[in-house]
Structure formats: C-alpha cells, structure tokens
Design a protein around this motif. Sequence first.
Motif, PDB file in Angstrom:
ATOM      1  N   MET A   1       0.831  -1.203   0.000  1.00 53.32           N
ATOM      2  CA  MET A   1       0.000   0.000   0.000  1.00 53.32           C
ATOM      3  C   MET A   1       0.867   1.255   0.000  1.00 53.32           C
ATOM      4  SD  MET A   1      -3.378   0.539   2.332  1.00 53.32           S
ATOM      5  CE  MET A   1      -3.622  -1.197   2.646  1.00 53.32           C
ATOM      6  N   LEU A   6       3.193   0.012  -9.156  1.00 49.49           N
ATOM      7  CA  LEU A   6       4.027  -0.543 -10.215  1.00 49.49           C
ATOM      8  C   LEU A   6       3.309  -0.314 -11.529  1.00 49.49           C
ATOM      9  CD1 LEU A   6       4.694  -3.913  -8.416  1.00 49.49           C
ATOM     10  CD2 LEU A   6       6.291  -2.023  -8.646  1.00 49.49           C
ATOM     11  N   LEU A  57       0.360 -22.129  -8.294  1.00 51.38           N
ATOM     12  CA  LEU A  57      -0.990 -21.703  -7.919  1.00 51.38           C
ATOM     13  C   LEU A  57      -2.047 -22.128  -8.939  1.00 51.38           C
ATOM     14  CD1 LEU A  57      -2.798 -20.056  -5.988  1.00 51.38           C
ATOM     15  CD2 LEU A  57      -2.245 -18.030  -7.335  1.00 51.38           C
ATOM     16  N   ALA A  81      -2.783 -14.397 -16.333  1.00 53.66           N
ATOM     17  CA  ALA A  81      -2.529 -13.196 -15.531  1.00 53.66           C
ATOM     18  C   ALA A  81      -2.355 -13.567 -14.054  1.00 53.66           C
ATOM     19  CB  ALA A  81      -3.664 -12.191 -15.693  1.00 53.66           C
ATOM     20  N   THR A  82      -3.148 -14.542 -13.600  1.00 55.13           N
ATOM     21  CA  THR A  82      -3.029 -14.989 -12.212  1.00 55.13           C
ATOM     22  C   THR A  82      -1.661 -15.619 -11.992  1.00 55.13           C
ATOM     23  OG1 THR A  82      -5.385 -15.530 -12.335  1.00 55.13           O
ATOM     24  CG2 THR A  82      -4.191 -16.270 -10.386  1.00 55.13           C
ATOM     25  N   ALA A  85       0.841 -12.825 -11.859  1.00 55.86           N
ATOM     26  CA  ALA A  85       0.762 -12.068 -10.604  1.00 55.86           C
ATOM     27  C   ALA A  85       1.464 -12.824  -9.492  1.00 55.86           C
ATOM     28  CB  ALA A  85      -0.698 -11.813 -10.234  1.00 55.86           C
ATOM     29  N   ASN A  86       1.191 -14.117  -9.442  1.00 52.97           N
ATOM     30  CA  ASN A  86       1.779 -14.950  -8.406  1.00 52.97           C
ATOM     31  C   ASN A  86       3.295 -15.008  -8.522  1.00 52.97           C
ATOM     32  OD1 ASN A  86       1.965 -18.131  -7.152  1.00 52.97           O
ATOM     33  ND2 ASN A  86       0.695 -16.596  -6.140  1.00 52.97           N
ATOM     34  N   LEU A  88       5.160 -12.782 -10.084  1.00 52.02           N
ATOM     35  CA  LEU A  88       5.683 -11.438  -9.842  1.00 52.02           C
ATOM     36  C   LEU A  88       5.925 -11.241  -8.351  1.00 52.02           C
ATOM     37  CD1 LEU A  88       6.291  -8.654 -11.211  1.00 52.02           C
ATOM     38  CD2 LEU A  88       4.017  -7.958 -10.501  1.00 52.02           C
ATOM     39  N   TYR A  89       4.943 -11.646  -7.580  1.00 51.69           N
ATOM     40  CA  TYR A  89       4.993 -11.443  -6.136  1.00 51.69           C
ATOM     41  C   TYR A  89       6.035 -12.341  -5.462  1.00 51.69           C
ATOM     42  CZ  TYR A  89       3.121 -10.624  -1.456  1.00 51.69           C
ATOM     43  OH  TYR A  89       2.958 -10.287  -0.153  1.00 51.69           O
ATOM     44  N   HIS A  90       6.090 -13.591  -5.892  1.00 51.00           N
ATOM     45  CA  HIS A  90       6.963 -14.552  -5.217  1.00 51.00           C
ATOM     46  C   HIS A  90       8.333 -14.705  -5.866  1.00 51.00           C
ATOM     47  CE1 HIS A  90       4.021 -16.077  -2.341  1.00 51.00           C
ATOM     48  NE2 HIS A  90       3.133 -15.925  -3.293  1.00 51.00           N
ATOM     49  N   LEU A  93       9.671  -9.988  -7.815  1.00 53.80           N
ATOM     50  CA  LEU A  93       9.920  -8.849  -6.931  1.00 53.80           C
ATOM     51  C   LEU A  93      11.013  -9.099  -5.879  1.00 53.80           C
ATOM     52  CD1 LEU A  93       6.422  -7.217  -6.271  1.00 53.80           C
ATOM     53  CD2 LEU A  93       8.450  -6.134  -7.240  1.00 53.80           C
ATOM     54  N   PHE A 131      -0.182  -3.921 -13.363  1.00 52.66           N
ATOM     55  CA  PHE A 131       0.628  -4.026 -12.146  1.00 52.66           C
ATOM     56  C   PHE A 131       2.027  -4.579 -12.420  1.00 52.66           C
ATOM     57  CE2 PHE A 131      -1.775  -7.895 -12.750  1.00 52.66           C
ATOM     58  CZ  PHE A 131      -0.814  -8.870 -12.606  1.00 52.66           C
TER      59      PHE A 131
END
Lengths: 250, 254
Positions: A1, A6, A57, A81-82, A85-86, A88-90, A93, A131
């Motif tokens: 937050m 991004l 995932l 996309a899911t 995203a997963n 990207l996060y794990h 990044l 994102f």
Amino acid sequence: MSQPPLTLNQPHQFPGKLIIVEGIDGSGKSTQLLLLQKWLVSKGFNVFFTEWNSSELVRETTRRGKKSKALTPTTFSLLHATDFANRLYHDILPPLKAGMIVLADRYVYTAFARDAVRGVSPAWVRKLYNFAIRPDLAFYFKVPIEVAISRLLGGMRGQFKYYEAGMDMGLSQDLTESFRIFQSRILTEYDKIVSEYEMITVDATQEIEEQQNEMRQRVSQALEQYKPKRGTHGRRETVFWRRFGLSKPE
Amino acid sequence: MEDARQYFGDGLAYLNLSDLKGRLIAIEGTDGVGRSTHIELLQEWLEVQGYGVVTTGWTRSNLMSKTIEVAKQGNILDRWSLSLLYATDFADRLEHQIIPALRSGFIVLADRYIYTAFARDAVRSGDRKWIRDVFGFAVVPDLVCYLRIDVDTLALRVIETSGMNYWESGMDMKLGADLYDSFKKYQGLLIEEFDKMAEEFKFEVVDARKPPEEIQDILRAQIEPLLKNNGRKPDIPLEQSPSGALPANSSPSS
C-alpha cells in the motif's frame, strides 16, 4: 500500500535488473536466454530465472482447463494473468529488491499478443497487466513462421500442442496448418507490441552465437551502472575454516 | 438501459450481448448477511410464477472453485493473485452459466457479483481503478440489491452461526490482534466500501437487520418491476389452485 504503484510504463526503482525475452515458439528465445544466464553466472552475478505459466498456484487448473478444452479466451487470459501475478509477487519482486538479475522467459507481451489474436480486447489485456514491472531490457526474437515450424518439427518437441497451435480457434483441422495461421497472427501482433514498448528486435534467423553476441553486448551496456551484490554463500564456508587454520572437512 | 445490455468496461469483443433477454439480479452484501437464504426464497417465488431461474455463486465455477479453496488454505495469496482468481472464476461462470442462461431467457440470481471483488481489492490496496478495469468484461446487472448490516450486528450473527474464519476476518491484512478484532475491522472496511458503491452504482439498499420475511418482501417488491417490464411475462394466467391459495405466497420463513 505504501509502495509507489508498479506500472509497465515507467522504469522500476529496484536495485536489481529485469531482462526478458519474447518471440513465438521456435524462435530460439529460450536457448538465447539460457546462454545469457550461463554468461552472467560465469561473471559472478546473482541470477534468478522465471518462466511464463509456471506458478504452482494455477498450473493444475490451467492444465485441467486445457485438457477439457473448457477455457474461453477470457479465462485463458485471466489464468495466465493470475500465474504472472503470483510469480511477480513470489519470484520476480524479491530478487529484484535484493539486487539480483531476473531473467524471464516470456513476459506480459506474450499475453498481449496471444490474447489479442484470440479476440480479447487489447486495451483490456493491457489494463489487466498494469501491475507488472517494466523490464530493463526486453528482447524480441523475430523469426519467419516457416523457420519456426521447421525448427519445431525438426527438433525434439514433437507434435504441436492444442492451445499453442490455436486449435481452440477452429482455424484449421490440421495441427500444423492451425499453428501456421495462429502463430502468423501472433507475429503480426508482436510487430505492433515491439514498437509500442520499444523492445530490442533480434534477427532470430542468424547463427546462435551471433545472436548471443548481440544480446551480451546490449546486456553489458545496460549493466554499466549496475552494482551487483555478489553472493557470499559458497565462499563463506571456506573463509570460516581458513580463519581457524583448519582444512575444510569433507 | 432496459434493452441495451452493457459491459461494465472493456467487454468481450467476441460475444454479442444484444440477444440476452433474461434478467440479471445480483444480491450483494458482506459475509453472513443472509444472501443465500434470500436467494433460495426468491428462486422458489419466481419459479412458482413460471420464470426459469438460474442461480450462480461466488467462487463456484467448475474451473476455479477447487483452485480457490486450495489457494486460500495456503494463506500465501497476494492481492493481485487473489483478485485474479476471483476474476477467473467469475469469467468462467459468466461465459458458461450467466450469459447462456440470459440468452435462453432465464432470470439469473447472482449470490455476490463483481462488487464483492471491488470491495475486497479496494480494502487491500486502496486502489479502485485496476480491479474495475479487470472486471470490465462483466455484464452490468439489471438490479443490485445490497443487504446492508452494521458490523456489530454482523459479528454477533456470524459467531452464532458459522463462526469466524481466517479469510472472512481478513487475517491476511493483519488488522487486529485476534480473529474477533480483525473481523470487525475488516468487515467494517468492507461495509464502508459497499456503502460508497451503493451510491455510485445505485444499489437498492435493504436493511439486513430486519426480520427475514420483511427483507424478502422488500426484495420481491424490487424485483417485481423488472418482471412486469419484461416483454417476456408469461401470457398464460397463473392457474388458480382449487383452494385459491398459492403456496408460494405464504410466509417465506416457513
């Protein structure tokens, strides 16, 4: 937050570097990325590799959906996309924040090209992936469709896969013909995307070493200002034992 | 609005919406507010009148329901993945259930709709744009009924019935020390989000603290005009049962 949002449209602020490759199946992009990885590792860089559609995932769901042919262009797009995203996060990044070099085999541009060909709104897909992080270097391996087909048919890959050949689109009953039509359309989309996102086009009909040379030169330029954090593990052990005048145990 | 069915944003370019003659009614509200009970009663009421009804529930798609369950057990979902799992589930139901049903003239009762995803994503990110872009392919419902409750009443109700769980308490957001504190903060934020959207998207707001019979009557009154304006209203008059009493008009609490 509290992080700045991004976005694909401006450079990221992380200490690491993100290098991605794009191109249709048979363009040779994965080979080139592998060779780049070998080189970077040999130079002592910390490298992290991630691949399109590989997160745990949704892997099972995608597989099941593909098998039962129940995927629509939109669910196909959203599942990828899911997955992204997963990862990207794990996967993407954390190493970027840690100052590593992240190599990605395919990136969001794959979705932009494929989904548009499947009839999904190009504007929507771009918003969907808003994102994502903008890569520091994006290579596009451009290859004529016939070259890609002969490479794939001559290689170890065997038959084309159902979705990779765009069989869900009813383009042709013949797998190879469907692949030809579908991937040709993807090539057209890639051409648009390459100029939209200022990707580096590599002539993928050249010899492997020539392409790799070109890639390494580009990467070397891009890494001029980069301060790598060299990995200490693997060395620390030796140092530790040396300090106490002991030889390293087996 | 009546005839021109619309996508919420960037729609499904490969689908034509012009022939969707059914009605799409969404029931929204936070966890434990009684949505599913009311949907059951509405379905019964509509079917007795001769309307074909299809219900569809959040995270219940063939493609995704198991995936989402498993993913939530791991407690490692980031905001994007969570929202995109919901979006994938929704897209699967939209294309395989909702749109075909509307095309065949069914009334579709949706237990939660895109607004649930909007609320959940907004309280996690503070960003309202991205999630709305993602759900651009959603069909705008004919009616959204929002069962509104205050967080204190909700907390009591949930403790008495299903109990509080990790995700309904938003434990991934680390808002409070324990399940109860977290539940109240999280659901409070969600209710705030729903309240804002109620104005923005013109929800019909129903006070969910009222007795169930009263709520059901209000919901029926809200749905009724949609049916009358529906050119599809059955020409055949309802058969009078010999006793003159239609069972479906009895109290919904029975």
